[in-house]
Design a protein around this motif. Sequence first.
Motif, PDB file in Angstrom:
ATOM      1  N   SER A 167     -26.573  23.324  77.993  1.00 24.95           N
ATOM      2  CA  SER A 167     -27.330  24.519  77.615  1.00 24.95           C
ATOM      3  C   SER A 167     -26.340  25.558  77.101  1.00 24.95           C
ATOM      4  CB  SER A 167     -28.096  25.079  78.821  1.00 24.95           C
ATOM      5  OG  SER A 167     -27.184  25.649  79.760  1.00 24.95           O
ATOM      6  N   VAL A 168     -26.841  26.558  76.390  1.00 19.15           N
ATOM      7  CA  VAL A 168     -25.931  27.581  75.876  1.00 19.15           C
ATOM      8  C   VAL A 168     -25.306  28.369  77.022  1.00 19.15           C
ATOM      9  CG1 VAL A 168     -27.059  27.779  73.624  1.00 19.15           C
ATOM     10  CG2 VAL A 168     -27.852  29.220  75.531  1.00 19.15           C
ATOM     11  N   LEU A 169     -26.024  28.472  78.161  1.00 19.76           N
ATOM     12  CA  LEU A 169     -25.469  29.168  79.321  1.00 19.76           C
ATOM     13  C   LEU A 169     -24.345  28.362  79.950  1.00 19.76           C
ATOM     14  CD1 LEU A 169     -25.648  31.483  81.450  1.00 19.76           C
ATOM     15  CD2 LEU A 169     -27.158  29.957  82.745  1.00 19.76           C
ATOM     16  N   GLU A 170     -24.578  27.062  80.187  1.00 18.70           N
ATOM     17  CA  GLU A 170     -23.568  26.242  80.851  1.00 18.70           C
ATOM     18  C   GLU A 170     -22.324  26.097  79.978  1.00 18.70           C
ATOM     19  OE1 GLU A 170     -21.901  24.177  83.999  1.00 18.70           O
ATOM     20  OE2 GLU A 170     -23.600  25.555  83.828  1.00 18.70           O
ATOM     21  N   ARG A 171     -22.509  25.979  78.681  1.00 18.54           N
ATOM     22  CA  ARG A 171     -21.335  25.888  77.813  1.00 18.54           C
ATOM     23  C   ARG A 171     -20.528  27.181  77.864  1.00 18.54           C
ATOM     24  NH1 ARG A 171     -20.239  25.330  71.398  1.00 18.54           N
ATOM     25  NH2 ARG A 171     -18.253  24.233  71.628  1.00 18.54           N
ATOM     26  N   HIS A 226     -16.692  27.454  79.203  1.00 22.19           N
ATOM     27  CA  HIS A 226     -15.677  28.071  78.343  1.00 22.19           C
ATOM     28  C   HIS A 226     -14.927  29.163  79.093  1.00 22.19           C
ATOM     29  CE1 HIS A 226     -14.434  31.127  75.267  1.00 22.19           C
ATOM     30  NE2 HIS A 226     -13.878  30.044  74.746  1.00 22.19           N
ATOM     31  N   GLU A 227     -15.651  29.968  79.870  1.00 17.47           N
ATOM     32  CA  GLU A 227     -14.987  31.032  80.626  1.00 17.47           C
ATOM     33  C   GLU A 227     -14.101  30.461  81.731  1.00 17.47           C
ATOM     34  OE1 GLU A 227     -16.964  34.517  81.792  1.00 17.47           O
ATOM     35  OE2 GLU A 227     -18.235  34.647  80.011  1.00 17.47           O
ATOM     36  N   LEU A 251     -16.609  31.900  88.836  1.00 20.27           N
ATOM     37  CA  LEU A 251     -17.403  31.310  87.771  1.00 20.27           C
ATOM     38  C   LEU A 251     -18.099  30.034  88.230  1.00 20.27           C
ATOM     39  CD1 LEU A 251     -14.889  31.897  84.861  1.00 20.27           C
ATOM     40  CD2 LEU A 251     -17.256  32.701  84.878  1.00 20.27           C
ATOM     41  N   ARG A 252     -17.491  29.320  89.158  1.00 17.02           N
ATOM     42  CA  ARG A 252     -18.098  28.089  89.659  1.00 17.02           C
ATOM     43  C   ARG A 252     -19.136  28.355  90.740  1.00 17.02           C
ATOM     44  NH1 ARG A 252     -12.555  25.943  88.887  1.00 17.02           N
ATOM     45  NH2 ARG A 252     -12.718  24.267  87.312  1.00 17.02           N
ATOM     46  N   GLN A 253     -18.966  29.420  91.493  1.00 19.45           N
ATOM     47  CA  GLN A 253     -19.797  29.631  92.678  1.00 19.45           C
ATOM     48  C   GLN A 253     -20.863  30.707  92.516  1.00 19.45           C
ATOM     49  OE1 GLN A 253     -17.119  30.373  95.952  1.00 19.45           O
ATOM     50  NE2 GLN A 253     -16.292  28.298  95.935  1.00 19.45           N
ATOM     51  N   ARG A 254     -20.649  31.678  91.654  1.00 19.83           N
ATOM     52  CA  ARG A 254     -21.610  32.778  91.542  1.00 19.83           C
ATOM     53  C   ARG A 254     -22.910  32.292  90.919  1.00 19.83           C
ATOM     54  NH1 ARG A 254     -22.853  37.536  88.246  1.00 19.83           N
ATOM     55  NH2 ARG A 254     -23.100  39.359  89.598  1.00 19.83           N
ATOM     56  N   PHE A 261     -23.449  34.552  69.049  1.00 13.78           N
ATOM     57  CA  PHE A 261     -22.590  33.395  69.255  1.00 13.78           C
ATOM     58  C   PHE A 261     -21.282  33.623  68.497  1.00 13.78           C
ATOM     59  CE2 PHE A 261     -26.663  31.563  70.309  1.00 13.78           C
ATOM     60  CZ  PHE A 261     -26.371  30.631  71.303  1.00 13.78           C
ATOM     61  N   GLY A 262     -20.214  33.020  68.979  1.00  9.24           N
ATOM     62  CA  GLY A 262     -18.943  33.162  68.283  1.00  9.24           C
ATOM     63  C   GLY A 262     -17.846  32.349  68.936  1.00  9.24           C
ATOM     64  N   GLY A 263     -16.679  32.384  68.297  1.00 11.77           N
ATOM     65  CA  GLY A 263     -15.505  31.731  68.854  1.00 11.77           C
ATOM     66  C   GLY A 263     -15.062  30.480  68.145  1.00 11.77           C
ATOM     67  N   GLU A 264     -15.883  29.960  67.211  1.00  6.50           N
ATOM     68  CA  GLU A 264     -15.507  28.705  66.557  1.00  6.50           C
ATOM     69  C   GLU A 264     -15.586  28.772  65.038  1.00  6.50           C
ATOM     70  OE1 GLU A 264     -17.940  25.706  68.442  1.00  6.50           O
ATOM     71  OE2 GLU A 264     -16.349  25.267  69.878  1.00  6.50           O
ATOM     72  N   ALA A 265     -15.700  29.967  64.484  1.00  5.39           N
ATOM     73  CA  ALA A 265     -15.653  30.086  63.031  1.00  5.39           C
ATOM     74  C   ALA A 265     -14.224  29.848  62.537  1.00  5.39           C
ATOM     75  CB  ALA A 265     -16.136  31.457  62.576  1.00  5.39           C
ATOM     76  N   SER A 266     -14.086  29.359  61.313  1.00  2.68           N
ATOM     77  CA  SER A 266     -12.763  29.119  60.727  1.00  2.68           C
ATOM     78  C   SER A 266     -12.290  30.392  60.035  1.00  2.68           C
ATOM     79  CB  SER A 266     -12.836  27.965  59.728  1.00  2.68           C
ATOM     80  OG  SER A 266     -13.286  26.792  60.362  1.00  2.68           O
TER      81      SER A 266
END
Length: 410
Positions: A102-106, A110-111, A124-127, A157-162
């Motif tokens: 999902s967009v949330l889990e991804r 990433h974080e 990030l794993r427990q909250r 969304f962002g982070g993967e544009a060239s």
Amino acid sequence: DDPVSGLVAVMEEARALGELAKQGWRPRRTVIYCAWDGEEPGLIGSTEWVETHGLELGGHAVLYVNSDNTGRGFLRMQGSHSIEHFLNLLAGNVADPETPYSVLERARLHEIGTAKTEEEQTELRQRRDLRIGALGDGSDYSPFLDYLGIPSVDLRFGGEASGSAYHSEYDDFYWYTHFADTKFVYVRALAQVAGTSVMRMADAEILPYEFTDVADTVHRYVNDLKKQLTQTRQKIEENNREIHDGVFTAMSDPQTPSYPPKVEAVPPYLNFAPLENGADGLTLSAERYQRAFNQLAQHDSAFDGTQAADVNQLLMKTERATLRDAGLPGRSWYKNQIYAPGAYTGYGVKTLPAVREAMDQHQWQLAEQQSSVVGSVLLDWSRAIDAASEKLEGIESNLKTGSGDAKPKD
């Protein structure tokens, strides 16, 4: 990219909701779609519109969703923390278009991968919820949140544009389709996330605000202020000691001499008790509201129309309680006492800004004064939440005594 990509997502939302309306869908609440002019010169279009319609918006608006520029990659959510849980729930139901997550889990993964400390990774794993960022002044949400206290969110969304063509003559259709969201799949995903938020907020029987994340976040902000004071004191004490020991004189090049800084007074200890009391009050109020809400959630049709309207009217006032008519010191237009753009940082947000900015400028007397002011605002926020809780508790009490018609769920 900026801002047509975000506007395309907004137009796709409007098209989708239009199709639903043709099929008979009628939301409980009015949905308004706007496209703003004059954002870059100073949020002119949105600010003038908000000021013109301030009375109506202040009395009725429950959420503002902002879409500016967007690209390809990871979901980025910033906004009011009263809707943090709401945003997590809906983002968890939208599929990332290029991965099995999902967009949330991804975004969460990433974080975790980019976190700087083990403590951050553990949280990030427990909250329960992925933290959302606070809003500064980067787009048209500012007048809604900072001036009227309307819960707001900015999604992209962002982070993967060239590369980047940001604010250049190269930001055109060719660049976007060759180097950014080349297949338009993340623009669609943004329309899905934002459109789902609009639909759920528009159709919710009870406004889906939630306050445990608010209390948790405010506690973090107060602790940040305490850490900032400690670090500032330590830095000034060390600087003064180095001046006294001759460190700067010894390090100065005799051929191109420099001069040591001036000795600075060590900051006094500040009274953060009003802020701590306010944050603790929010925690108690948030827990009380959640208990009351969970109790009623066990009943079918717990609300009649009047009861739901009364609860929602009280809930709508919760975020408004963060406003102060006098505004921030030196910036009366900015009414919100929890979030504001920094006076000297542009887009960057300052949380609990009346206190934080006074500390940034070493105006310690003002910081002490504003600690009491903002602490009072936090208590006002708690009282506004308690009013909604009391209403829910009253409805639950009537159900238990047989005054209501609702039946417990199996």
